[in-house]
Design a protein around this motif. Structure first.
Motif, PDB file in Angstrom:
ATOM      1  N   SER A  72       0.860  -1.183   0.000  1.00 35.84           N
ATOM      2  CA  SER A  72       0.000   0.000   0.000  1.00 35.84           C
ATOM      3  C   SER A  72       0.894   1.229   0.000  1.00 35.84           C
ATOM      4  O   SER A  72       2.003   1.206   0.532  1.00 35.84           O
ATOM      5  CB  SER A  72      -0.921  -0.002   1.232  1.00 35.84           C
ATOM      6  N   ASP A  74       1.183   5.856  -0.807  1.00 36.74           N
ATOM      7  CA  ASP A  74       0.642   7.184  -1.032  1.00 36.74           C
ATOM      8  C   ASP A  74       1.073   7.617  -2.432  1.00 36.74           C
ATOM      9  O   ASP A  74       2.269   7.700  -2.720  1.00 36.74           O
ATOM     10  CB  ASP A  74       1.188   8.138   0.036  1.00 36.74           C
ATOM     11  N   VAL A  75       0.125   7.875  -3.319  1.00 42.89           N
ATOM     12  CA  VAL A  75       0.443   8.224  -4.709  1.00 42.89           C
ATOM     13  C   VAL A  75       0.727   9.717  -4.885  1.00 42.89           C
ATOM     14  O   VAL A  75       1.131  10.150  -5.976  1.00 42.89           O
ATOM     15  CB  VAL A  75      -0.699   7.808  -5.659  1.00 42.89           C
ATOM     16  N   ARG A  86      -4.909  12.842  -3.877  1.00 42.13           N
ATOM     17  CA  ARG A  86      -5.735  11.648  -4.094  1.00 42.13           C
ATOM     18  C   ARG A  86      -5.630  10.704  -2.898  1.00 42.13           C
ATOM     19  O   ARG A  86      -4.661  10.754  -2.135  1.00 42.13           O
ATOM     20  CB  ARG A  86      -5.289  10.930  -5.364  1.00 42.13           C
ATOM     21  N   ALA A  89      -3.580   4.126  -2.130  1.00 40.13           N
ATOM     22  CA  ALA A  89      -3.766   2.989  -3.040  1.00 40.13           C
ATOM     23  C   ALA A  89      -3.271   1.706  -2.388  1.00 40.13           C
ATOM     24  O   ALA A  89      -2.341   1.729  -1.569  1.00 40.13           O
ATOM     25  CB  ALA A  89      -3.030   3.232  -4.356  1.00 40.13           C
ATOM     26  N   SER A 131     -10.614   3.860  -8.564  1.00 35.56           N
ATOM     27  CA  SER A 131      -9.938   3.410  -9.787  1.00 35.56           C
ATOM     28  C   SER A 131      -9.392   2.004  -9.587  1.00 35.56           C
ATOM     29  O   SER A 131      -9.110   1.585  -8.454  1.00 35.56           O
ATOM     30  CB  SER A 131      -8.806   4.364 -10.177  1.00 35.56           C
ATOM     31  N   TYR A 133      -6.495  -0.732 -11.531  1.00 36.09           N
ATOM     32  CA  TYR A 133      -5.446  -0.841 -12.550  1.00 36.09           C
ATOM     33  C   TYR A 133      -4.838  -2.245 -12.548  1.00 36.09           C
ATOM     34  O   TYR A 133      -4.667  -2.859 -11.483  1.00 36.09           O
ATOM     35  CB  TYR A 133      -4.328   0.172 -12.301  1.00 36.09           C
ATOM     36  N   GLU A 138      -6.231   0.730 -17.171  1.00 36.38           N
ATOM     37  CA  GLU A 138      -7.309   1.127 -16.259  1.00 36.38           C
ATOM     38  C   GLU A 138      -8.512   0.225 -16.487  1.00 36.38           C
ATOM     39  O   GLU A 138      -8.890  -0.066 -17.620  1.00 36.38           O
ATOM     40  CB  GLU A 138      -7.691   2.589 -16.483  1.00 36.38           C
ATOM     41  N   GLY A 151      -7.259   2.122  -6.349  1.00 32.49           N
ATOM     42  CA  GLY A 151      -7.263   3.494  -5.858  1.00 32.49           C
ATOM     43  C   GLY A 151      -8.485   3.727  -4.998  1.00 32.49           C
ATOM     44  O   GLY A 151      -9.598   3.336  -5.363  1.00 32.49           O
ATOM     45  N   THR A 152      -8.298   4.352  -3.822  1.00 31.32           N
ATOM     46  CA  THR A 152      -9.398   4.507  -2.865  1.00 31.32           C
ATOM     47  C   THR A 152      -9.504   5.954  -2.382  1.00 31.32           C
ATOM     48  O   THR A 152      -8.734   6.822  -2.796  1.00 31.32           O
ATOM     49  CB  THR A 152      -9.180   3.598  -1.634  1.00 31.32           C
TER      50      THR A 152
END
Length: 283
Positions: A72, A74-75, A86, A89, A131, A133, A138, A151-152
């Motif tokens: 997990s 942080d993007v 955002r 993830a 999202s 992936y 996608e 993606g959350t």
């Protein structure tokens, strides 16, 4: 001794050990392929065996989705504006079911804390999928098989630096159980793996489980300590150092500390256990 002679000698010795160790085990009569990953010997043969000999597992698309989190992150990058931030993830493999964009999910056990009395409290993390992936592709939905990035809307602080590794991502309301004690049916290996020996000395034998000893368990992607509180024949009761979200029938790996390293000593199947009460879903 030339490399080719040494290589042939090593393969011959390995085959001799196989004939002594494999009979009577589940690997008896199984194909054995000598390989060298560094020299790229027989890697193609192993791939061919996997594709042609191992049947494709049946995929369950009907049950509520269940995904094992293996990483997990942080993007968001430093300097992002507030409007650009955002949610965190998570990446992992879907065990069963189908995940969809805009689906509401929860991560269990979630945030684990201890109160003043030392009692453990688990609070699941609730979120929504924004999202999906698979590598750079996608998706609108994801099915079992392969690695999936989800993606959350979770707080990036909660997921950063692999903080969710070992947890389970599920659909809200599917209510998977969180265990603090496990009863397992186990099988121990005959000899220790990965321990150095001198000359022709054989690997040390694996001793029986002892009441009170500390083991390390691998359950899905979770690694946690466990204390043996009871043993009877091939059944053991284990007290976990941290709660684990899993299910009955799940396979686990058992490791013991040998010479300052954790060594695999066996495996088992979860038969039953003591569950931890989790707060009901607010969604």
């Amino acid at each position: 001794m030339s490399f080719k002679t040494y290589h042939a000698f090593s393969v011959t010795e390995a085959r001799k050990e196989e004939k002594e160790e494999l009979p009577g085990t589940v690997a008896d009569n199984a194909p054995v392929v000598p390989i060298s990953a560094q020299l790229k010997y027989n890697i193609d043969v192993v791939c061919e065996y996997i594709v042609k000999k191992i049947p494709i597992p049946e995929r369950n698309f009907i049950s509520p989705p269940n995904m094992i989190v293996i990483r997990s992150f942080d993007v968001n990058k430093p300097g992002f504006e507030v409007d650009e931030i955002r949610g965190g993830a998570a990446g992992g493999s879907i065990v069963r079911g189908v995940l969809k964009v805009n689906q509401y999910i929860e991560v269990r056990p979630g945030i684990v804390v201890k109160d003043e009395s030392g009692n453990i409290k688990c609070t699941p993390i609730y979120s929504r999928i924004v999202s999906l992936y698979a590598e750079q592709n996608e998706l609108q939905f994801a099915v079992p098989g392969g690695l999936i990035g989800v993606g959350t809307t979770m707080d990036p602080t909660v997921v950063r630096a692999d903080r969710l590794v070992g947890q389970v991502l599920v659909e809200v309301g599917s209510l998977p159980e969180v265990f603090v004690e496990l009863e397992v049916n186990f099988f121990l290996l005959r000899r220790l793996l990965g321990v150095r020996t001198k000359g022709s000395e054989k690997q040390g034998k694996v001793s029986k489980l002892a009441k009170g000893e500390i083991l390390m368990l691998n359950i899905g992607s979770m690694s946690t300590g466990a204390k043996v509180i009871a043993v009877r024949n091939d059944l053991a009761k284990l007290q976990l150092t941290s709660p684990v979200c899993t299910s009955r029938g799940e396979k686990i790996a058992l490791s013991r500390r040998v010479e300052k390293h954790w060594r695999l000593i066996g495996w088992g199947t979860i038969q039953a256990g003591t569950t931890h009460d989790v707060p009901p879903s607010p969604i």
